[in-house]
Design an enzyme around this catalytic site. Structure first.
Site, short mmCIF file in Angstrom:
data_model
loop_
_atom_site.label_atom_id
_atom_site.label_comp_id
_atom_site.label_asym_id
_atom_site.label_seq_id
_atom_site.Cartn_x
_atom_site.Cartn_y
_atom_site.Cartn_z
N ASP A 155 -7.77 9.21 12.18
CA ASP A 155 -8.58 10.22 12.85
C ASP A 155 -10.08 9.87 12.77
OD1 ASP A 155 -8.82 10.72 10.13
OD2 ASP A 155 -8.44 12.87 10.29
N TYR A 168 -15.39 1.86 9.58
CA TYR A 168 -13.94 1.98 9.52
C TYR A 168 -13.39 2.49 10.85
CZ TYR A 168 -9.37 3.78 8.01
OH TYR A 168 -8.03 4.05 7.89
N TRP A 200 -5.47 12.18 6.26
CA TRP A 200 -5.09 12.76 4.97
C TRP A 200 -3.70 12.30 4.56
CZ3 TRP A 200 -7.23 18.11 3.44
CH2 TRP A 200 -8.55 18.24 3.85
N GLY A 237 0.82 -1.21 0.00
CA GLY A 237 0.00 0.00 0.00
C GLY A 237 0.85 1.26 0.00
#
Length: 184
Positions: free
Chosen positions: A102, A125, A150, A12
């Site tokens: 977060d 999630y 992010w 990933g």
């Protein structure tokens, strides 16, 4: 001799970037999901016996956009898989660095979160990632939980790369004005 680091989920965006970054400081074993499933105890034990890591960076994840497609897999990887890693780390004395999110917060503070902010996930999630945090903390006291948001880097598709692509091509850049974040 360099210390040994195991990176899970290494195909990933974050896993690939981390493997590149840490190769000068550690002997890195970076394994993708096809090479090592955090849900397979036997496979984990075999890898831990072979690699003998001092540090494990867990980048294995079922991302937010894929959780609803397979809730069971999301719970297995994001929660139970973290427990499995924590147990293996505890047995061999390795430090576990658990990447969380977060999304373990409600998202309605209108500002930043601190280490003292109480988690309150509202999505599948966020719930699975919070469960993983708790499992890891139960099983291993030698752990760091890093709550990211992010994410960006040279690999994968991410917000920063999209904006740069649009800017380089001369496209107008349209960004939502009601979301706030700190790129990690």
């Amino acid at each position: 001799m360099l210390r040994r680091m195991l990176i899970t989920g290494a195909s990933g965006m974050v896993g690939r970037q981390a493997a590149d970054y840490f190769r000068n400081e550690y002997t890195v074993t970076a394994l993708s999901r096809t090479a090592l499933s955090v849900t397979d105890d036997k496979d984990l034990n075999r890898v831990f016996q072979t690699v003998k890591p001092a540090i494990v960076l867990n980048c294995a994840v079922i991302r937010n956009d894929r959780c609803s497609q397979n809730e069971q897999l999301a719970r297995q990887v994001n929660a139970e898989g973290v427990r499995n890693l924590a147990v293996c780390c505890s047995k061999c004395g390795a430090v576990l660095v658990q990447l969380s999110t977060d999304y373990v917060f409600e998202g309605n503070t209108g500002g930043s979160y601190t280490e003292d902010t109480s988690p309150c996930p509202v999505s599948l999630y966020g719930c699975t990632k919070r469960a993983g945090e708790l499992f890891a903390l139960e099983e291993n006291k030698n752990i760091f939980v890093i709550r990211t948001g992010w994410l960006y880097g040279r690999y994968g598709d991410n917000f920063v790369r999209k904006v740069l692509r649009q800017a380089q091509s001369g496209q107008e850049i349209q960004i939502m004005g009601n979301q706030y974040g700190n790129p990690t």
